[in-house]
Design a protein around this motif. Structure first.
Motif, PDB file in Angstrom:
ATOM      1  N   ARG A 201       4.177   1.491  -0.608  1.00 35.33           N
ATOM      2  CA  ARG A 201       5.307   1.485  -1.549  1.00 35.33           C
ATOM      3  C   ARG A 201       6.482   2.291  -0.977  1.00 35.33           C
ATOM      4  O   ARG A 201       7.063   3.147  -1.649  1.00 35.33           O
ATOM      5  CB  ARG A 201       4.897   2.036  -2.922  1.00 35.33           C
TER       6      ARG A 201
ATOM      7  N   SER B 242      -5.261  -5.924  -6.334  1.00 29.59           N
ATOM      8  CA  SER B 242      -5.223  -5.467  -7.725  1.00 29.59           C
ATOM      9  C   SER B 242      -5.233  -3.949  -7.828  1.00 29.59           C
ATOM     10  O   SER B 242      -4.748  -3.386  -8.814  1.00 29.59           O
ATOM     11  CB  SER B 242      -6.411  -6.061  -8.508  1.00 29.59           C
ATOM     12  N   GLU B 243      -5.770  -3.273  -6.820  1.00 28.58           N
ATOM     13  CA  GLU B 243      -5.802  -1.813  -6.846  1.00 28.58           C
ATOM     14  C   GLU B 243      -4.416  -1.218  -6.631  1.00 28.58           C
ATOM     15  O   GLU B 243      -4.145  -0.083  -7.043  1.00 28.58           O
ATOM     16  CB  GLU B 243      -6.762  -1.299  -5.772  1.00 28.58           C
ATOM     17  N   ALA B 244      -3.530  -1.978  -5.990  1.00 28.32           N
ATOM     18  CA  ALA B 244      -2.171  -1.497  -5.722  1.00 28.32           C
ATOM     19  C   ALA B 244      -1.175  -1.933  -6.792  1.00 28.32           C
ATOM     20  O   ALA B 244      -0.029  -1.481  -6.794  1.00 28.32           O
ATOM     21  CB  ALA B 244      -1.701  -1.993  -4.353  1.00 28.32           C
ATOM     22  N   LEU B 245      -1.610  -2.802  -7.705  1.00 26.57           N
ATOM     23  CA  LEU B 245      -0.728  -3.271  -8.766  1.00 26.57           C
ATOM     24  C   LEU B 245      -0.627  -2.204  -9.848  1.00 26.57           C
ATOM     25  O   LEU B 245      -1.623  -1.802 -10.433  1.00 26.57           O
ATOM     26  CB  LEU B 245      -1.269  -4.576  -9.355  1.00 26.57           C
ATOM     27  N   THR B 246       0.586  -1.747 -10.134  1.00 28.32           N
ATOM     28  CA  THR B 246       0.790  -0.638 -11.065  1.00 28.32           C
ATOM     29  C   THR B 246       1.634  -1.074 -12.259  1.00 28.32           C
ATOM     30  O   THR B 246       2.196  -2.170 -12.286  1.00 28.32           O
ATOM     31  CB  THR B 246       1.490   0.533 -10.365  1.00 28.32           C
ATOM     32  N   GLN B 247       1.750  -0.172 -13.221  1.00 27.38           N
ATOM     33  CA  GLN B 247       2.615  -0.420 -14.366  1.00 27.38           C
ATOM     34  C   GLN B 247       4.064  -0.590 -13.928  1.00 27.38           C
ATOM     35  O   GLN B 247       4.824  -1.305 -14.579  1.00 27.38           O
ATOM     36  CB  GLN B 247       2.500   0.734 -15.367  1.00 27.38           C
ATOM     37  N   ASP B 248       4.438   0.050 -12.835  1.00 25.38           N
ATOM     38  CA  ASP B 248       5.800  -0.106 -12.329  1.00 25.38           C
ATOM     39  C   ASP B 248       6.075  -1.549 -11.933  1.00 25.38           C
ATOM     40  O   ASP B 248       7.171  -2.076 -12.179  1.00 25.38           O
ATOM     41  CB  ASP B 248       6.038   0.812 -11.129  1.00 25.38           C
ATOM     42  N   HIS B 249       5.098  -2.192 -11.279  1.00 21.39           N
ATOM     43  CA  HIS B 249       5.255  -3.597 -10.907  1.00 21.39           C
ATOM     44  C   HIS B 249       5.353  -4.477 -12.148  1.00 21.39           C
ATOM     45  O   HIS B 249       6.214  -5.352 -12.245  1.00 21.39           O
ATOM     46  CB  HIS B 249       4.084  -4.057 -10.035  1.00 21.39           C
TER      47      HIS B 249
ATOM     48  N   LEU C 231       8.280  -4.899  -7.848  1.00 19.33           N
ATOM     49  CA  LEU C 231       8.653  -3.490  -7.966  1.00 19.33           C
ATOM     50  C   LEU C 231      10.163  -3.312  -7.925  1.00 19.33           C
ATOM     51  O   LEU C 231      10.710  -2.386  -8.533  1.00 19.33           O
ATOM     52  CB  LEU C 231       7.995  -2.697  -6.825  1.00 19.33           C
TER      53      LEU C 231
ATOM     54  N   ARG D  92       0.824  -1.213   0.000  1.00 17.72           N
ATOM     55  CA  ARG D  92       0.000   0.000   0.000  1.00 17.72           C
ATOM     56  C   ARG D  92       0.858   1.264   0.000  1.00 17.72           C
ATOM     57  O   ARG D  92       0.634   2.185  -0.781  1.00 17.72           O
ATOM     58  CB  ARG D  92      -0.953  -0.001   1.196  1.00 17.72           C
TER      59      ARG D  92
ATOM     60  N   ALA E  41       4.397  -5.908 -18.823  1.00 20.11           N
ATOM     61  CA  ALA E  41       3.447  -4.815 -19.051  1.00 20.11           C
ATOM     62  C   ALA E  41       2.598  -5.024 -20.296  1.00 20.11           C
ATOM     63  O   ALA E  41       1.456  -4.546 -20.362  1.00 20.11           O
ATOM     64  CB  ALA E  41       4.189  -3.484 -19.136  1.00 20.11           C
TER      65      ALA E  41
END
Length: 238
Positions: A57, A130-137, A89, A55, A144
């Motif tokens: 990061r 899933s809400e915390a999963l970003t393109q950075d991960h 990450l 959450r 990606a």
């Protein structure tokens, strides 16, 4: 015969960078060493909670993660993984910090799984949040652009309370299985093109065999990936 030295501990092929958590780790979990037929060396990063990693990061965690990886390498392990898939990450930074294979997340195998499927199929990925999963991960583990469907466990009451927030240490495993099975059933109902499942969250590995039987799809997780990488990094001469 000369045996090469330079390491502190011999015969331990795998090192695990561990977050600090105190809920149960049942059979199949990366932090349940009896699940594997080879020894494992653990390095717990004190204060590195799931909430801080997923959450918040918190960037302050990267330095102790790198130090943990380098310590495990000095001790003598031949490959390094982690106890939480959201360490994706930091995959690139940790891989750059040592001279042995690093696979910090089950997500790293998504391209492999995708190539096994038909061109019109997708990989179903189940993550802790899933809400915390970003393109950075996703970019961190090179996925990606992969065709996948992502489902999260964050709306499941026990999973959220015990694993994501750490409010309690005990788990009702029957309830846990119901929560996970429900999330995957909904994902497959809404996305019939899913041809295989990858479990990002290390805390889901215990259920992989039952999930495969229930849904009739291949299920990949960190434990299966760990066995494959360890077999490659520490091959035995018959």
């Amino acid at each position: 015969m000369i045996i090469k030295g330079g390491i502190n501990i011999c015969g331990v092929p795998l090192g695990v960078i561990s977050l600090e958590s105190y809920f149960p780790k049942p059979d199949g979990h990366i932090k349940h060493p009896a699940s594997f037929d080879f020894p494992i060396l653990y390095k717990t990063v004190q204060g590195a909670t799931i909430d801080r990693l997923i959450r918040e990061r918190d960037p302050e965690l990267l330095k102790p993660f790198i130090e943990a990886a380098q310590e495990l390498e000095r001790e003598g392990v031949k490959a390094i993984t982690g106890s939480c898939g959201f360490l994706a990450l930091h995959q690139k930074a940790l891989a750059d910090a040592v001279d042995i294979p690093v696979f910090m997340s089950s997500l790293i195998q998504v391209p492999l799984v995708s190539r096994m499927l038909k061109s019109d199929q997708k990989v179903g990925v189940v993550v802790a949040n899933s809400e915390a999963l970003t393109q950075d991960h996703l970019s961190g583990v090179g996925i990606a652009d992969e065709p996948m469907v992502v489902a999260g466990m964050q709306d499941q009451s026990q999973f959220f309370d015990v694993i994501l927030k750490g409010n309690h240490d005990d788990l009702d495993m029957d309830l846990f299985e119901q929560e996970l099975t429900g999330v995957i059933a909904t994902m497959l109902e809404n996305n019939p093109e899913v041809g295989a499942v990858v479990l990002e969250c290390t805390d889901l590995s215990h259920f992989a065999p039952q999930l495969q039987q229930t849904f009739g799809l291949p299920v990949f997780d960190l434990s299966s990936l760990t066995r494959m990488v360890t077999a490659a990094a520490d091959r035995k001469i018959a």
